[in-house]
Structure formats: structure tokens, C-alpha cells
Enzyme design. Structure first.
Site, PDB file in Angstrom:
ATOM      1  N   LYS A  69      -0.664   7.283  -1.584  1.00  0.00           N
ATOM      2  CA  LYS A  69      -0.473   6.392  -2.749  1.00  0.00           C
ATOM      3  C   LYS A  69      -0.516   4.961  -2.305  1.00  0.00           C
ATOM      4  O   LYS A  69      -1.458   4.092  -3.012  1.00  0.00           O
ATOM      5  CB  LYS A  69       0.864   6.790  -3.465  1.00  0.00           C
ATOM      6  N   ARG A  90       9.018   8.927 -10.981  1.00  0.00           N
ATOM      7  CA  ARG A  90       9.079   9.963  -9.857  1.00  0.00           C
ATOM      8  C   ARG A  90      10.043  11.207 -10.402  1.00  0.00           C
ATOM      9  O   ARG A  90      10.138  12.243  -9.779  1.00  0.00           O
ATOM     10  CB  ARG A  90      10.055   9.351  -8.641  1.00  0.00           C
ATOM     11  N   ARG A  92       1.920   7.904  10.866  1.00  0.00           N
ATOM     12  CA  ARG A  92       1.936   6.731  10.181  1.00  0.00           C
ATOM     13  C   ARG A  92       2.936   5.571  11.018  1.00  0.00           C
ATOM     14  O   ARG A  92       3.941   5.770  11.523  1.00  0.00           O
ATOM     15  CB  ARG A  92       2.624   6.911   8.833  1.00  0.00           C
ATOM     16  N   ARG A 101       8.654   5.162  10.229  1.00  0.00           N
ATOM     17  CA  ARG A 101       9.616   4.668   9.135  1.00  0.00           C
ATOM     18  C   ARG A 101      11.013   5.828   9.525  1.00  0.00           C
ATOM     19  O   ARG A 101      10.770   7.079   9.935  1.00  0.00           O
ATOM     20  CB  ARG A 101       9.160   5.008   7.889  1.00  0.00           C
ATOM     21  N   ARG A 147      11.720  15.643   1.740  1.00  0.00           N
ATOM     22  CA  ARG A 147      10.992  14.789   0.747  1.00  0.00           C
ATOM     23  C   ARG A 147       9.980  15.870  -0.118  1.00  0.00           C
ATOM     24  O   ARG A 147       9.796  15.510  -1.267  1.00  0.00           O
ATOM     25  CB  ARG A 147      10.454  13.724   1.351  1.00  0.00           C
TER      26      ARG A 147
END
Ligand code: AP5
Ligand code: MG
Ligand code: ZN
Length: 214
Positions: A13, A88, A127, A160, A171
Site C-alpha cells: 500500500k 481499516r 523491509r 520496523r 497483524r
């Protein structure tokens, strides 16, 4: 042009929203980025949000909705915006619709970036995010030119806090339970568009440009 990005954690996203914002000259509004900036600056909002984010849970709706409604009312949003990570939950979507209706506005496209769960954990562990400007990279799929250093600002790169595999799984569960129902919500509203998020980053973007127009 008012756009919502939908998709699982790590679907891309943020990656695609940045490209959309650049091409169509509209602001990229990421609630995750707003919370991370607040955490970094030690604000009260940041402290509240962090306790949820670190557990892979959603921040309560009441801490998110007003923040986004205020943001989309700012001057730079007159020609539209791309919302990344909001709404969300169904209540967030309803609150957004209500606020926009009062302004005589509506969302034009909800773009769902589809990536199966199997691909997600692997993606997240690779990431890296810049501590200074928030730019996002991937060690294999979107590497920086110098290892560990942001191409845009020279800042350092980190993994992160919520990208540890166990938090990513949490998540994903939260996504299926609370966010996936938005796909039906925007299908019924007649504005849902699906793109395959498993292909190369630039090919995903080409699909999105086909939807939004040149
Ligand atoms: P948020 O920051 O929004 O996290 P998220 O939705 O879990 O999504 P991510 O940012 O992890 O993934 P992304 O889809 O943006 O993927 P990216 O482009 O980085 O939210 C974090 C937390 O904040 C939430 O858990 C919650 O607690 C809270 N929060 C935020 N908004 C909220 C709200 N509205 N309500 C309540 N709580 C809220 O890509 C991932 C990686 O893959 C990158 O390394 C990238 O380079 C790579 N990649 C991207 N596309 C491709 C591709 N096509 N091929 C290969 N690699 C790719
Ligand atoms: Mg993101
Ligand atoms: Zn940077």
C-alpha cells in the site's frame, strides 16, 4: 482524485501510494506514518498508539478518525489525496463517508492490493525503513544503492518494531478480522478496484495507472 489503498500488512500500500502521490500530485496520507512520526517525537498520541502498534493491534477508532478528517480538510487536499492505512474498520469507513458527505465529497476509488498471506512474512522481514524520512525499501526487491543508507536523505535504515514475524502474524489476523470486510463495503459502494500485488513493483503501478488514467 480521492483514493483509498486497501490490502494486508505488507501488500505494498505504502509503496504504491507514494508513486500515485508523485504521479498525480496529490498528498500521500498514511496513518501508520503519522503514528510513527508521533512516536518518534514523543507526543501523547504517539505514546498511546505505540502500545497497540507494538502488539500488532489496531489503534482505537477514536484516536484515528478525527485525525484523518482534519487532515483531509487541509488546503493541500483540494485536488484529492491517497489514503494509506485508513479506513481499516467499518466504523472508520462510515465515519469517513459521513464527514465527506457533509463536505459534498466522496471517495473515487478503493484500490485493493492483493497479496496472499504466504508471501507477507517473507516480505516484511526484508523491509527496511529510513529513520529520518520514512522511505521504505526491501533488501531483495527494492534495495538502496548503498547498503543501510537511505537513497533519498542519507538517513539510517531500520527494521520496523512491528515487523518481527510473530507480530506480522498477529497483524495479518487483525487484518482478516477487521479490515477485510471493507472489500465488501467498497464493492457495494461500486468503487472497488483489484490489483495483483505479487508482481513487480512497477508492474503493480502500471495496473493502477490503467485504473486511474494517464
Ligand atoms: P501501517 O503502517 O499502515 O502498517 P500496515 O497496514 O500493516 O501496512 P505496512 O505499512 O506494513 O505495509 P504496506 O502495505 O504499506 O507495504 P509496503 O509498501 O511497506 O500501520 C501500522 C500500525 O499502525 C497498525 O498495525 C496499527 O496498529 C496502526 N494503524 C495505522 N493506521 C490505523 C488505522 N486506520 N486504524 C487503527 N490503527 C491504525 O511494502 C512492504 C515491503 O514489501 C517493502 O519492503 C516493499 O519494498 C516491498 N514490496 C512492496 N511491493 C512489492 C512488490 N510488488 N514486490 C516485492 N516487494 C514489494
Ligand atoms: Mg505502509
Ligand atoms: Zn530517508
Amino acid at each position: 482524485m480521492k483514493i483509498i489503498m486497501l490490502g494486508a500488512p505488507g501488500a505494498g500500500k505504502g509503496t504504491q501510494a507514494k508513486k500515485i502521490a508523485e504521479k498525480y500530485s496529490i498528498p500521500h496520507i498514511s496513518t501508520g506514518d503519522i503514528f510513527r512520526a508521533n512516536i518518534k517525537n514523543g507526543t501523547e498520541l504517539g505514546q498511546k498508539a505505540k502500545t497497540y502498534m507494538d502488539q500488532g493491534l489496531l489503534v482505537p477508532d477514536e484516536l484515528v478518525v478525527d485525525l484523518v478528517v482534519d487532515r483531509v480538510n487541509q488546503d493541500d487536499c483540494v485536488n484529492g489525496y491517497v489514503l494509506d492505512g485508513f479506513p481499516r474498520t467499518i466504523p472508520q469507513a462510515e465515519a469517513l463517508d459521513k464527514a465527506l458527505k457533509e463536505l459534498g465529497q466522496k471517495i473515487d476509488y478503493a484500490i485493493n492490493v492483493e497479496v496472499p498471506d504466504e508471501n507477507i512474512v517473507n516480505r516484511m522481514s526484508g523491509r527496511r525503513a529510513c529513520v529520518d524520512c520514512g522511505a521504505t525499501y526491501h533488501i531483495a526487491y527494492a534495495p538502496t544503492s548503498k547498503e543501510g543508507i537511505c537513497d533519498k536523505c542519507g538517513g539510517g535504515l531500520i527494521l520496523r518494531d512491528d515487523d518481527k514475524p510473530e507480530t506480522v502474524l498477529k497483524r495479518l489476523g487483525v487484518y482478516h478480522e477487521q479490515t477485510q470486510p471493507l472489500i465488501d463495503y467498497y464493492t457495494e459502494a461500486g468503487i472497488l478496484k483489484e490489483v495483483d500485488g505479487t508482481i513487480d513493483i512497477n508492474d503493480v503501478f502500471a495496473e493502477i495507472v490503467k485504473i486511474l488514467g494517464e
